[in-house]
Design a protein around this motif. Structure first.
Motif, PDB file in Angstrom:
ATOM      1  N   ALA A  90      61.819  68.997  90.652  1.00 33.59           N
ATOM      2  CA  ALA A  90      63.507  69.344  89.924  1.00 33.59           C
ATOM      3  C   ALA A  90      63.138  70.627  90.334  1.00 33.59           C
ATOM      4  N   VAL A  91      64.344  71.003  90.169  1.00 29.58           N
ATOM      5  CA  VAL A  91      64.878  72.342  89.537  1.00 29.58           C
ATOM      6  C   VAL A  91      65.294  72.334  87.720  1.00 29.58           C
ATOM      7  N   ASP A  92      65.481  73.524  87.679  1.00 30.68           N
ATOM      8  CA  ASP A  92      65.591  74.003  86.258  1.00 30.68           C
ATOM      9  C   ASP A  92      67.437  73.213  86.140  1.00 30.68           C
ATOM     10  N   PRO A  93      67.575  72.499  84.886  1.00 29.79           N
ATOM     11  CA  PRO A  93      67.150  72.725  83.905  1.00 29.79           C
ATOM     12  C   PRO A  93      66.137  71.970  83.778  1.00 29.79           C
ATOM     13  N   GLN A  94      65.990  70.699  84.744  1.00 33.81           N
ATOM     14  CA  GLN A  94      65.492  69.201  84.295  1.00 33.81           C
ATOM     15  C   GLN A  94      63.826  70.419  84.252  1.00 33.81           C
ATOM     16  N   LEU A  95      63.155  71.167  85.578  1.00 32.08           N
ATOM     17  CA  LEU A  95      62.024  71.527  85.573  1.00 32.08           C
ATOM     18  C   LEU A  95      61.260  71.977  84.677  1.00 32.08           C
ATOM     19  N   SER A  96      61.906  72.913  83.675  1.00 34.51           N
ATOM     20  CA  SER A  96      61.447  73.411  82.416  1.00 34.51           C
ATOM     21  C   SER A  96      61.724  72.064  81.066  1.00 34.51           C
ATOM     22  N   THR A  97      62.325  71.244  81.121  1.00 33.88           N
ATOM     23  CA  THR A  97      62.508  70.214  80.326  1.00 33.88           C
ATOM     24  C   THR A  97      61.322  69.419  80.506  1.00 33.88           C
ATOM     25  N   THR A  98      61.348  69.013  81.940  1.00 36.31           N
ATOM     26  CA  THR A  98      59.909  68.363  82.050  1.00 36.31           C
ATOM     27  C   THR A  98      58.746  68.973  81.555  1.00 36.31           C
ATOM     28  N   LEU A  99      58.507  70.320  82.176  1.00 36.96           N
ATOM     29  CA  LEU A  99      57.750  70.783  81.590  1.00 36.96           C
ATOM     30  C   LEU A  99      57.276  70.897  80.727  1.00 36.96           C
ATOM     31  N   ALA A 100      58.122  71.056  79.876  1.00 34.96           N
ATOM     32  CA  ALA A 100      57.991  70.891  78.070  1.00 34.96           C
ATOM     33  C   ALA A 100      57.250  69.898  77.581  1.00 34.96           C
ATOM     34  N   GLY A 101      58.430  68.666  78.101  1.00 34.54           N
ATOM     35  CA  GLY A 101      57.800  67.299  77.389  1.00 34.54           C
ATOM     36  C   GLY A 101      56.342  66.860  77.788  1.00 34.54           C
ATOM     37  N   MET A 102      56.080  67.082  79.141  1.00 33.26           N
ATOM     38  CA  MET A 102      54.221  67.537  79.521  1.00 33.26           C
ATOM     39  C   MET A 102      53.509  67.918  77.975  1.00 33.26           C
ATOM     40  N   ARG A 103      53.618  69.421  77.786  1.00 28.92           N
ATOM     41  CA  ARG A 103      53.266  69.751  76.928  1.00 28.92           C
ATOM     42  C   ARG A 103      53.453  69.418  75.749  1.00 28.92           C
ATOM     43  N   ARG A 104      54.095  69.390  75.482  1.00 30.26           N
ATOM     44  CA  ARG A 104      54.605  68.302  74.110  1.00 30.26           C
ATOM     45  C   ARG A 104      53.445  67.495  73.823  1.00 30.26           C
ATOM     46  N   ASN A 105      53.562  66.467  74.622  1.00 32.27           N
ATOM     47  CA  ASN A 105      52.655  64.696  74.801  1.00 32.27           C
ATOM     48  C   ASN A 105      51.159  65.528  74.589  1.00 32.27           C
ATOM     49  N   LYS A 106      50.713  66.460  76.108  1.00 33.79           N
ATOM     50  CA  LYS A 106      48.946  66.628  75.364  1.00 33.79           C
ATOM     51  C   LYS A 106      48.683  66.765  73.970  1.00 33.79           C
ATOM     52  N   GLN A 107      49.612  67.924  73.374  1.00 30.42           N
ATOM     53  CA  GLN A 107      50.308  68.319  72.404  1.00 30.42           C
ATOM     54  C   GLN A 107      49.910  66.890  71.423  1.00 30.42           C
ATOM     55  N   VAL A 108      50.210  66.004  71.411  1.00 30.63           N
ATOM     56  CA  VAL A 108      50.350  65.912  70.258  1.00 30.63           C
ATOM     57  C   VAL A 108      49.785  64.143  70.592  1.00 30.63           C
ATOM     58  N   GLY A 109      48.601  64.195  71.726  1.00 35.04           N
ATOM     59  CA  GLY A 109      47.929  63.454  72.054  1.00 35.04           C
ATOM     60  C   GLY A 109      48.443  61.655  72.606  1.00 35.04           C
ATOM     61  N   VAL A 110      49.639  61.744  73.047  1.00 37.89           N
ATOM     62  CA  VAL A 110      49.695  60.711  73.693  1.00 37.89           C
ATOM     63  C   VAL A 110      50.350  60.805  75.374  1.00 37.89           C
ATOM     64  N   LYS A 111      50.548  59.384  76.183  1.00 37.74           N
ATOM     65  CA  LYS A 111      50.912  59.281  77.796  1.00 37.74           C
ATOM     66  C   LYS A 111      51.437  58.635  78.418  1.00 37.74           C
ATOM     67  N   PRO A 112      52.364  58.118  79.368  1.00 36.09           N
ATOM     68  CA  PRO A 112      52.504  57.103  80.053  1.00 36.09           C
ATOM     69  C   PRO A 112      51.538  56.142  80.100  1.00 36.09           C
ATOM     70  N   TYR A 113      52.252  55.367  80.102  1.00 37.15           N
ATOM     71  CA  TYR A 113      51.753  53.714  80.870  1.00 37.15           C
ATOM     72  C   TYR A 113      52.713  53.311  81.483  1.00 37.15           C
ATOM     73  N   GLY A 114      52.427  51.870  82.200  1.00 39.90           N
ATOM     74  CA  GLY A 114      53.469  51.484  82.793  1.00 39.90           C
ATOM     75  C   GLY A 114      54.307  51.652  84.213  1.00 39.90           C
ATOM     76  N   ASP A 115      55.404  51.031  84.349  1.00 43.38           N
ATOM     77  CA  ASP A 115      56.243  51.554  85.556  1.00 43.38           C
ATOM     78  C   ASP A 115      57.540  51.506  84.889  1.00 43.38           C
ATOM     79  N   VAL A 116      57.995  51.992  85.961  1.00 44.89           N
ATOM     80  CA  VAL A 116      60.008  51.549  85.709  1.00 44.89           C
ATOM     81  C   VAL A 116      60.661  50.802  86.775  1.00 44.89           C
ATOM     82  N   THR A 117      61.616  50.262  86.818  1.00 39.05           N
ATOM     83  CA  THR A 117      62.451  49.690  87.939  1.00 39.05           C
ATOM     84  C   THR A 117      63.677  50.632  88.149  1.00 39.05           C
ATOM     85  N   THR A 118      63.750  50.836  89.250  1.00 42.01           N
ATOM     86  CA  THR A 118      65.294  51.486  89.390  1.00 42.01           C
ATOM     87  C   THR A 118      66.482  50.465  89.646  1.00 42.01           C
TER      88      THR A 118
END
Length: 186
Positions: A90-118
């Protein structure tokens, strides 16, 4: 398709949440015939050799599809490596958005599960920029408690996503530049 600015704050939060909700990608539909849009031509020539339009559409689709499982594997690596690993996808702005989301999830103790289909319905390429229209099935994904694995949320079967893609001048690779969630039906 000029929906990238409307409701930006809601879309940025949702983009981070969805990127963290999904844990993989199991494939997608072939793109349909594309039409032209008013996207501007790139300001610099791409560093990768120019290839045919069908090849570029396939490269864009592959980069978009691979963004999901790869970006969701990154949070399981040391946090010091996240920036460099995400910069390959990714490049900005999505790069920064995704990194911020990862950090927030780590801070609140959640993780993703499962899968998606495009379910990609459209890929439009204009020089070093592209758009992807997707109706993602996230019904087998969500967020889980990082410590226990207990599921907290579950996604929906139809998530409309408009992705703006850019060919990175530094390495010639297609990368996600911005994910927008326009809402409504796919």
């Amino acid at each position: 398709m000029n929906n990238f600015g409307a409701g930006r704050q809601r879309h940025v939060v949702l983009a981070a949440a969805v990127a963290m909700l999904v844990a993989g990608c199991s494939g997608g539909a072939a793109p349909t015939t594309t039409s032209s849009s008013n996207m501007p031509a790139p300001s610099q020539p791409p560093s990768a050799p120019t290839s045919s339009e069908p090849d570029q559409r396939q490269a864009v689709e592959a980069a978009y599809t691979q963004f999901w499982p790869r970006s969701l594997a990154i949070p399981s690596t040391p946090e010091a490596t996240w920036q460099a690993a995400m910069a390959k996808l990714a490049v900005d702005p999505q790069l920064s958005t995704t990194l911020a989301g990862m950090r927030r999830n780590k801070q609140v103790g959640v993780k993703p599960y499962g899968d998606v289909t495009t379910h990609i319905s459209s890929v439009e390429v204009h020089g070093g920029k592209a758009t992807v229209i997707d109706c993602q099935d996230g019904s087998r994904s969500g967020q889980a408690d990082a410590a226990t694995g207990d599921r907290k949320t579950v996604g929906t079967p139809q998530i409309p996503i408009h992705a703006r893609m850019s060919r990175d001048a530094s390495d010639g690779q297609w990368k996600v530049a911005e994910l927008a969630y326009p809402g409504g039906p796919c």
